[in-house]
Design an enzyme around this catalytic site. Sequence first.
Site, PDB file in Angstrom:
ATOM      1  N   TYR A 144       0.849  -1.191   0.000  1.00 42.37           N
ATOM      2  CA  TYR A 144       0.000   0.000   0.000  1.00 42.37           C
ATOM      3  C   TYR A 144       0.885   1.242   0.000  1.00 42.37           C
ATOM      4  O   TYR A 144       1.861   1.309   0.746  1.00 42.37           O
ATOM      5  CB  TYR A 144      -0.893  -0.005   1.247  1.00 42.37           C
ATOM      6  CG  TYR A 144      -1.774   1.219   1.406  1.00 42.37           C
ATOM      7  CD1 TYR A 144      -2.842   1.451   0.541  1.00 42.37           C
ATOM      8  CD2 TYR A 144      -1.544   2.139   2.430  1.00 42.37           C
ATOM      9  CE1 TYR A 144      -3.648   2.566   0.689  1.00 42.37           C
ATOM     10  CE2 TYR A 144      -2.359   3.263   2.590  1.00 42.37           C
ATOM     11  CZ  TYR A 144      -3.409   3.470   1.715  1.00 42.37           C
ATOM     12  OH  TYR A 144      -4.209   4.573   1.869  1.00 42.37           O
ATOM     13  N   ASP A 239       9.165   2.873  -0.206  1.00 43.29           N
ATOM     14  CA  ASP A 239       8.115   3.509   0.594  1.00 43.29           C
ATOM     15  C   ASP A 239       8.338   3.091   2.044  1.00 43.29           C
ATOM     16  O   ASP A 239       7.928   2.013   2.463  1.00 43.29           O
ATOM     17  CB  ASP A 239       6.730   3.076   0.090  1.00 43.29           C
ATOM     18  CG  ASP A 239       5.611   3.688   0.930  1.00 43.29           C
ATOM     19  OD1 ASP A 239       5.914   4.327   1.957  1.00 43.29           O
ATOM     20  OD2 ASP A 239       4.437   3.510   0.552  1.00 43.29           O
ATOM     21  N   LYS A 267       4.053   8.804   8.999  1.00 42.20           N
ATOM     22  CA  LYS A 267       3.877   8.162  10.312  1.00 42.20           C
ATOM     23  C   LYS A 267       4.901   8.648  11.356  1.00 42.20           C
ATOM     24  O   LYS A 267       4.790   9.786  11.807  1.00 42.20           O
ATOM     25  CB  LYS A 267       3.833   6.649  10.135  1.00 42.20           C
ATOM     26  CG  LYS A 267       2.654   6.269   9.198  1.00 42.20           C
ATOM     27  CD  LYS A 267       2.227   4.825   9.213  1.00 42.20           C
ATOM     28  CE  LYS A 267       0.878   4.694   8.507  1.00 42.20           C
ATOM     29  NZ  LYS A 267       0.936   4.142   7.155  1.00 42.20           N
TER      30      LYS A 267
HETATM   31  C1  LIG Z   1       0.223   4.643   5.857  1.00 44.55           C
HETATM   32  C2  LIG Z   1       0.991   4.411   4.622  1.00 44.55           C
HETATM   33  C3  LIG Z   1       0.914   5.287   3.527  1.00 44.55           C
HETATM   34  C4  LIG Z   1      -0.054   6.429   3.470  1.00 44.55           C
HETATM   35  O1  LIG Z   1       0.215   7.403   4.428  1.00 44.55           O
HETATM   36  P1  LIG Z   1      -0.966   8.434   4.815  1.00 44.55           P
HETATM   37  O2  LIG Z   1      -0.296   9.353   5.775  1.00 44.55           O
HETATM   38  O3  LIG Z   1      -2.051   7.611   5.415  1.00 44.55           O
HETATM   39  O4  LIG Z   1      -1.374   9.106   3.567  1.00 44.55           O
HETATM   40  C5  LIG Z   1       1.742   5.065   2.440  1.00 44.55           C
HETATM   41  N1  LIG Z   1       2.595   4.028   2.435  1.00 44.55           N
HETATM   42  C6  LIG Z   1       2.705   3.158   3.469  1.00 44.55           C
HETATM   43  C7  LIG Z   1       3.691   2.051   3.401  1.00 44.55           C
HETATM   44  C8  LIG Z   1       1.879   3.314   4.588  1.00 44.55           C
HETATM   45  O5  LIG Z   1       1.958   2.428   5.580  1.00 44.55           O
END
Ligand SMILES: *Cc1c(COP(=O)(O)O)cnc(C)c1O
Length: 429
Positions: A144, A239, A267
């Site tokens: 994701y 990511d 995060k």
């Molecule tokens: C949470 C998450 C996102 C999205 O971040 P948001 O602050 O919710 O937009 C993107 N990539 C990864 C791996 C994530 O865990």
Amino acid sequence: MNHKKSSEAFGKAKKFIPGGVNSPARAFKSVNQTPLFIDKASGSRVTDIDGNEYIDYIGSWGPMILGHSHPEVLRAVENANRNGQSFGAPTLIETEMAELISEMVPGVEMVRMVNSGTEATMSALRLARGYTGRDLVVKFEGCYHGHCDSFLIKAGSGALTLGSPDSPGVTQGSAKDTLIAKFNDISSVQEIFQEKGSEIAAVILEPVAGNMGVVKPEARFLTALRELCTQNGAVLIFDEVMCGFRVSKGGAQELYNIIPDLSAFGKVIGGGMPVGAFGGKKEIMEHLAPLGTVYQAGTLAGNPIAMAAGYTTLKILNEDKGVYEKLEEKSSALEQGLRENLDKAGVPGVVNRAGSMLTLFFTGLQEVSTHSHAVSSDTGRFADYYNKCLREGIYFPPSQFEALFVSLAHSDEDISYTIDKSYEALKSL
Ligand SMILES: *Cc1c(COP(=O)(O)O)cnc(C)c1O
């Protein structure tokens, strides 16, 4: 446990907010529940509006690595707040933040702040496209990257068929530029490169996957991805929104010693405030406006209050002695306890852990190292286990396909209580 006030609050919220929540995972649908409305949080605990207290393993879905309401973070935010909320002009803390991130993360030479993980991955992809002059992006099933159109795509029947949208509203135009490969299966990526190598702008992945539950990469998978991207002139994007600053001080790239071209963060980097960032090689980052031609902007980007929370959190992680050792001890104790519980209770399952991210998969398989392994899990059984733990005051993420997060505020007592209650829950499944 009484949830009367939460139930009422959810009823009212549903009238004015679609589904009653501002992000779908909060709705607790996959465990056949309605959400708890949270009143406050401190250390390892959250308290709901009915006054029930829980040991929290959601940690705002990852950011609260120091625990909730850490006194130094609170103080920094209060001080910043007194000076005004936002100026839309440079502030000193933005440079300090960028310098600190570059110092902590091996692959980052320059960095730009944004307001969420979604913005970070979306902007990194645009930059990769602008830099290479190519359109295609390769992503992995089960990873994701936020809710930008390009990433809400799932595989068609074969890796080389065009992706199909995961959500109405994502156009075929976006979908056709996203190609899907299989995590931990380098041949699925090689096939794509053989066919389309010269058109691929970027390969993006969660180097430690957390959004199909925790699935660790095989070291040679990351090495091979790095080589494929280098050979074909594609940008490798890690990511690290979830695993950054969590699986080690310098993220997955430090842990596995693979340097991506660009990285996305979120995060933990905001210490609980809405913050994201993307960064990487200077040569690529210099293509961003106003220096270069790839446009990217944000009215509230680098916001001083958000920077105060994020910077203080990262500084503690960078400078306090033994922080990652402590996290490792707590997380490893939980991992071992949960694994022993499965054995003792005779329940089939796999516990995967990377640093302070952990998932217990209810599967009969011996290991979970791919997306298809993960989705073999028994989600009904997970929901049953989940609700039994919740009743005992343990607040896990409400989905089989999420990671739980251990923080520095979790005490030995918190961990051993969790293990004990988890055993009782498993035994009664
Ligand atoms: C949470 C998450 C996102 C999205 O971040 P948001 O602050 O919710 O937009 C993107 N990539 C990864 C791996 C994530 O865990």
